[in-house]
Design a protein around this motif. Structure first.
Motif, PDB file in Angstrom:
ATOM      1  N   THR A   1       0.851  -1.197   0.000  1.00 48.97           N
ATOM      2  CA  THR A   1       0.000   0.000   0.000  1.00 48.97           C
ATOM      3  C   THR A   1       0.885   1.245   0.000  1.00 48.97           C
ATOM      4  OG1 THR A   1      -1.605  -1.233   1.327  1.00 48.97           O
ATOM      5  CG2 THR A   1      -1.909   1.148   1.190  1.00 48.97           C
ATOM      6  N   LEU A   2       1.941   1.227   0.812  1.00 44.17           N
ATOM      7  CA  LEU A   2       2.844   2.374   0.885  1.00 44.17           C
ATOM      8  C   LEU A   2       3.566   2.586  -0.441  1.00 44.17           C
ATOM      9  CD1 LEU A   2       4.145   4.649   2.482  1.00 44.17           C
ATOM     10  CD2 LEU A   2       5.755   2.997   3.458  1.00 44.17           C
ATOM     11  N   LEU A   3       4.045   1.504  -1.049  1.00 49.27           N
ATOM     12  CA  LEU A   3       4.707   1.637  -2.355  1.00 49.27           C
ATOM     13  C   LEU A   3       3.743   2.271  -3.356  1.00 49.27           C
ATOM     14  CD1 LEU A   3       7.366   0.647  -4.023  1.00 49.27           C
ATOM     15  CD2 LEU A   3       5.730  -0.896  -5.062  1.00 49.27           C
ATOM     16  N   ASN A   4       2.499   1.809  -3.326  1.00 45.25           N
ATOM     17  CA  ASN A   4       1.508   2.339  -4.268  1.00 45.25           C
ATOM     18  C   ASN A   4       1.268   3.837  -4.085  1.00 45.25           C
ATOM     19  OD1 ASN A   4       1.108  -0.093  -5.547  1.00 45.25           O
ATOM     20  ND2 ASN A   4      -0.657  -0.684  -4.306  1.00 45.25           N
ATOM     21  N   VAL A   5       1.087   4.277  -2.832  1.00 41.71           N
ATOM     22  CA  VAL A   5       0.787   5.705  -2.648  1.00 41.71           C
ATOM     23  C   VAL A   5       2.026   6.572  -2.879  1.00 41.71           C
ATOM     24  CG1 VAL A   5      -1.188   5.373  -1.110  1.00 41.71           C
ATOM     25  CG2 VAL A   5       1.080   5.677  -0.118  1.00 41.71           C
ATOM     26  N   LEU A   6       3.199   6.036  -2.587  1.00 39.69           N
ATOM     27  CA  LEU A   6       4.413   6.827  -2.789  1.00 39.69           C
ATOM     28  C   LEU A   6       4.730   6.991  -4.269  1.00 39.69           C
ATOM     29  CD1 LEU A   6       6.933   5.535  -0.068  1.00 39.69           C
ATOM     30  CD2 LEU A   6       5.929   7.823  -0.210  1.00 39.69           C
ATOM     31  N   THR A   7       4.509   5.926  -5.047  1.00 42.69           N
ATOM     32  CA  THR A   7       4.969   5.960  -6.443  1.00 42.69           C
ATOM     33  C   THR A   7       3.811   5.877  -7.429  1.00 42.69           C
ATOM     34  OG1 THR A   7       5.216   3.553  -6.601  1.00 42.69           O
ATOM     35  CG2 THR A   7       7.103   4.778  -5.747  1.00 42.69           C
ATOM     36  N   LYS A   8       2.603   6.046  -6.924  1.00 41.72           N
ATOM     37  CA  LYS A   8       1.395   5.966  -7.766  1.00 41.72           C
ATOM     38  C   LYS A   8       1.413   4.695  -8.615  1.00 41.72           C
ATOM     39  CE  LYS A   8       0.751  10.941  -7.774  1.00 41.72           C
ATOM     40  NZ  LYS A   8       1.991  11.253  -7.022  1.00 41.72           N
ATOM     41  N   SER A   9       1.718   3.584  -7.964  1.00 40.51           N
ATOM     42  CA  SER A   9       1.738   2.293  -8.665  1.00 40.51           C
ATOM     43  C   SER A   9       0.480   1.512  -8.356  1.00 40.51           C
ATOM     44  CB  SER A   9       2.938   1.459  -8.232  1.00 40.51           C
ATOM     45  OG  SER A   9       4.102   2.198  -8.316  1.00 40.51           O
TER      46      SER A   9
ATOM     47  N   TYR B   1      13.181   3.008  18.541  1.00 33.45           N
ATOM     48  CA  TYR B   1      13.229   2.654  17.116  1.00 33.45           C
ATOM     49  C   TYR B   1      13.566   3.857  16.242  1.00 33.45           C
ATOM     50  CZ  TYR B   1      10.970  -1.485  19.006  1.00 33.45           C
ATOM     51  OH  TYR B   1      10.670  -2.598  19.755  1.00 33.45           O
ATOM     52  N   LYS B   2      14.366   4.754  16.748  1.00 34.95           N
ATOM     53  CA  LYS B   2      14.758   5.945  16.001  1.00 34.95           C
ATOM     54  C   LYS B   2      15.709   5.606  14.863  1.00 34.95           C
ATOM     55  CE  LYS B   2      15.011  10.039  18.791  1.00 34.95           C
ATOM     56  NZ  LYS B   2      15.736  10.617  19.930  1.00 34.95           N
ATOM     57  N   PRO B   3      15.697   6.350  13.755  1.00 33.69           N
ATOM     58  CA  PRO B   3      14.722   7.371  13.423  1.00 33.69           C
ATOM     59  C   PRO B   3      13.400   6.728  13.018  1.00 33.69           C
ATOM     60  CG  PRO B   3      16.213   7.043  11.590  1.00 33.69           C
ATOM     61  CD  PRO B   3      16.705   6.168  12.687  1.00 33.69           C
ATOM     62  N   TYR B   4      12.312   7.421  13.307  1.00 32.53           N
ATOM     63  CA  TYR B   4      11.016   6.851  12.968  1.00 32.53           C
ATOM     64  C   TYR B   4      10.060   7.932  12.454  1.00 32.53           C
ATOM     65  CZ  TYR B   4       9.037   8.938  17.178  1.00 32.53           C
ATOM     66  OH  TYR B   4       8.607   9.831  18.105  1.00 32.53           O
ATOM     67  N   VAL B   5       9.050   7.525  11.713  1.00 32.63           N
ATOM     68  CA  VAL B   5       7.966   8.429  11.313  1.00 32.63           C
ATOM     69  C   VAL B   5       6.642   7.705  11.523  1.00 32.63           C
ATOM     70  CG1 VAL B   5       9.055   9.973   9.630  1.00 32.63           C
ATOM     71  CG2 VAL B   5       8.345   7.700   8.926  1.00 32.63           C
ATOM     72  N   GLU B   6       5.598   8.485  11.746  1.00 30.13           N
ATOM     73  CA  GLU B   6       4.262   7.913  11.893  1.00 30.13           C
ATOM     74  C   GLU B   6       3.456   8.292  10.664  1.00 30.13           C
ATOM     75  OE1 GLU B   6       3.802   8.108  16.738  1.00 30.13           O
ATOM     76  OE2 GLU B   6       3.555   9.951  15.596  1.00 30.13           O
ATOM     77  N   ILE B   7       2.849   7.297  10.035  1.00 33.55           N
ATOM     78  CA  ILE B   7       2.097   7.585   8.802  1.00 33.55           C
ATOM     79  C   ILE B   7       0.792   6.780   8.761  1.00 33.55           C
ATOM     80  CG2 ILE B   7       4.264   7.902   7.512  1.00 33.55           C
ATOM     81  CD1 ILE B   7       3.372   5.237   5.999  1.00 33.55           C
ATOM     82  N   SER B   8      -0.038   7.155   7.787  1.00 31.31           N
ATOM     83  CA  SER B   8      -1.141   6.287   7.392  1.00 31.31           C
ATOM     84  C   SER B   8      -1.076   6.188   5.880  1.00 31.31           C
ATOM     85  CB  SER B   8      -2.485   6.868   7.837  1.00 31.31           C
ATOM     86  OG  SER B   8      -3.517   6.199   7.136  1.00 31.31           O
ATOM     87  N   ALA B   9      -0.679   5.021   5.406  1.00 31.34           N
ATOM     88  CA  ALA B   9      -0.576   4.845   3.956  1.00 31.34           C
ATOM     89  C   ALA B   9      -1.964   4.958   3.336  1.00 31.34           C
ATOM     90  CB  ALA B   9       0.048   3.496   3.632  1.00 31.34           C
ATOM     91  N   ARG B  10      -2.968   4.471   4.073  1.00 35.27           N
ATOM     92  CA  ARG B  10      -4.326   4.513   3.544  1.00 35.27           C
ATOM     93  C   ARG B  10      -4.803   5.950   3.347  1.00 35.27           C
ATOM     94  NH1 ARG B  10      -9.458   2.983   7.007  1.00 35.27           N
ATOM     95  NH2 ARG B  10      -9.104   5.173   7.518  1.00 35.27           N
ATOM     96  N   ASP B  11      -4.589   6.787   4.372  1.00 32.33           N
ATOM     97  CA  ASP B  11      -5.052   8.180   4.292  1.00 32.33           C
ATOM     98  C   ASP B  11      -4.011   9.119   3.706  1.00 32.33           C
ATOM     99  OD1 ASP B  11      -7.199   7.078   5.513  1.00 32.33           O
ATOM    100  OD2 ASP B  11      -6.875   8.001   7.483  1.00 32.33           O
ATOM    101  N   LYS B  12      -2.893   8.580   3.294  1.00 34.99           N
ATOM    102  CA  LYS B  12      -1.778   9.373   2.741  1.00 34.99           C
ATOM    103  C   LYS B  12      -1.312  10.448   3.710  1.00 34.99           C
ATOM    104  CE  LYS B  12      -3.466   8.448  -1.861  1.00 34.99           C
ATOM    105  NZ  LYS B  12      -4.105   8.892  -3.050  1.00 34.99           N
ATOM    106  N   ASN B  13      -1.279  10.109   4.975  1.00 31.87           N
ATOM    107  CA  ASN B  13      -0.797  11.040   5.990  1.00 31.87           C
ATOM    108  C   ASN B  13       0.650  10.750   6.350  1.00 31.87           C
ATOM    109  OD1 ASN B  13      -2.757  12.918   6.577  1.00 31.87           O
ATOM    110  ND2 ASN B  13      -3.875  11.515   7.943  1.00 31.87           N
ATOM    111  N   GLY B  14       1.434  11.818   6.498  1.00 27.14           N
ATOM    112  CA  GLY B  14       2.813  11.656   6.964  1.00 27.14           C
ATOM    113  C   GLY B  14       3.796  11.290   5.862  1.00 27.14           C
ATOM    114  N   LEU B  15       3.348  11.286   4.600  1.00 26.61           N
ATOM    115  CA  LEU B  15       4.237  10.864   3.520  1.00 26.61           C
ATOM    116  C   LEU B  15       5.370  11.867   3.287  1.00 26.61           C
ATOM    117  CD1 LEU B  15       1.671   9.393   0.953  1.00 26.61           C
ATOM    118  CD2 LEU B  15       2.863   8.262   2.832  1.00 26.61           C
ATOM    119  N   ASP B  16       5.056  13.176   3.436  1.00 25.52           N
ATOM    120  CA  ASP B  16       6.108  14.185   3.254  1.00 25.52           C
ATOM    121  C   ASP B  16       7.168  14.077   4.335  1.00 25.52           C
ATOM    122  OD1 ASP B  16       5.150  15.189   0.919  1.00 25.52           O
ATOM    123  OD2 ASP B  16       3.835  16.669   1.896  1.00 25.52           O
ATOM    124  N   LYS B  17       6.683  13.804   5.567  1.00 26.77           N
ATOM    125  CA  LYS B  17       7.636  13.621   6.669  1.00 26.77           C
ATOM    126  C   LYS B  17       8.565  12.447   6.363  1.00 26.77           C
ATOM    127  CE  LYS B  17       4.854  13.952  10.318  1.00 26.77           C
ATOM    128  NZ  LYS B  17       4.296  13.307  11.502  1.00 26.77           N
TER     129      LYS B  17
END
Ligand SMILES: Nc1nc2c(ncn2[C@@H]2O[C@H](COP(=O)(O)OP(=O)(O)OP(=O)(O)O)[C@@H](O)[C@H]2O)c(=O)[nH]1
Ligand SMILES: [Mg+2]
Length: 356
Positions: A209-217, A331-347
């Protein structure tokens, strides 16, 4: 395994106390992914397994009753039974008995679509059968090999083993050919200076899901375990003028059969050759940290544990608030995202850029 009616059995032995419930939930998910319908579930605490049937005689009675009542035609054990215990159970129950490893191998077999994926699954299956034959053949092989044991007088078991060994060596050769052509491609990529990232993580964490939203695949992503077996690589722009290659790959699981890790070495080389690993974590899972540990275990086994890792806590849309500091700090460095809602992708992209 088409809509088989399955009963799940899990025995919690003293040595792995406190892990049976989560393991059974996962076993149910695996069984459903394989296409089975679950008609019953039994667990038992036991100091050590029964030699003949693995489960105690009382539990065996209970199991026989449930099989009768539900008309089940398959029993799936969470534990690794000895082949002779499986056979003994099949005799008294009159239906097929398999374990977790065989179930996972079955799912892989169903989900392998590429030529390479199929070869790797067949290799894993053959290697598994080899261990089974050795188990049954201890008595016979004590008689020794060599002069007098070959030719027409050779036992059926020895013939089977020889055929298997031959098939295994052919498969290994074929996989090695594919691997070499991949190494060539990869070194071309490396010399071009472009960085490689791999999405790794527990199965169903949301890697595809993350690959898809990041690269529009449009890679297959679904609520099934081991939806992805093949590696897909795409270009990802982390800023206007900077791009990297990002690969999606096979998911990990607790008690991942060793034969699979071994057979999938070629595919997993994508991971060992990456510059950065993005460890995708299902933050909504109550077993989050156990799953993370299972992932580290596999990374260790394939020799990738010392790679730079960015932890990506995914599915934050299902989590109240943020990841507790005492956990996330580890678990640093870390980011919090939602691949489904496309949140946190820029971070995430910023984090990758700083890291590079
Ligand atoms: N709620 C929620 N669901 C998500 C999110 N990301 C992925 N999912 C769901 O989680 C399930 C698994 O997603 P995949 O992308 O197939 O997971 P994967 O890690 O590639 O899994 P395998 O290839 O099977 O190892 C799917 O049903 C997705 O829709 C998210 O951020 N939030
Ligand atoms: Mg996937």
């Amino acid at each position: 395994m088409d809509r088989e009616k399955a009963i799940l059995v899990g025995i919690e032995l003293q040595k792995d106390k406190g892990s049976i419930e989560a393991s059974m939930v996962e076993l149910a998910l695996l069984a459903k992914t394989a296409g089975a319908q679950i008609t019953g579930s039994i667990t038992q605490n036991k100091a050590k397994p029964d030699l003949k049937y693995f489960i105690g005689t009382g539990k065996l009675e209970e199991l026989i009753q449930i099989v009768k009542q539900t008309g089940a035609n398959l029993v799936i054990f969470d534990n690794d039974l000895h082949p002779s215990q499986e056979r003994n159970l099949e005799e008294v129950l009159g239906i097929k008995v398999i374990n977790r490893t065989e179930l996972i191998l079955d799912i892989f077999a169903q989900h392998a679509h590429s030529h390479e994926g199929r070869l790797q699954v067949e290799l894993a299956q053959n290697q598994f059968m080899m261990t089974r034959l050795s188990g049954k053949g201890t008595l016979l092989s004590r008689l020794g090999g060599g002069i007098g044991t070959r030719g027409p007088g050779e036992t059926k078991l020895e013939q089977d083993k020889r055929k298997l060994r031959y098939r295994i060596s052919l498969l290994k050769e074929d996989i090695e050919k594919i691997r070499r052509s991949r190494v060539t491609k990869r070194s071309a990529r490396i010399s071009s200076g472009i960085k490689n990232l791999s999405l790794i993580g527990y199965t169903n964490a949301g890697k595809s899901t993350l690959l898809n939203v990041l690269t529009k695949s449009n890679v297959l992503a679904q609520d099934k375990l081991f939806a992805t077996l093949d590696t897909t690589t795409r270009k990802l722009y982390i800023s206007a003028d900077k791009s990297v290659l990002i690969s999606d790959t096979v998911g990990f699981i607790q008690k991942l059969p060793h034969q699979l890790i071994d057979a999938f070495k070629a595919t997993l080389e994508e991971v060992t050759d990456s510059d950065i690993l993005l460890h995708v974590v299902d933050a909504s899972s109550p077993d989050m940290e156990k799953q993370m540990d299972a992932v580290y275990g596999v990374l260790e086994e394939i020799g990738a544990i010392s790679k730079p890792i960015i932890t990506v806590f995914n599915k934050m849309d299902l989590v109240k608030g943020t990841i507790p500091k005492d956990i996330s700090e580890r678990y640093k460095p870390y980011v919090e995202i939602s691949a489904r809602d496309k949140n946190g992708l820029d971070k995430l992209k910023n984090c990758i850029e700083t890291f590079l």
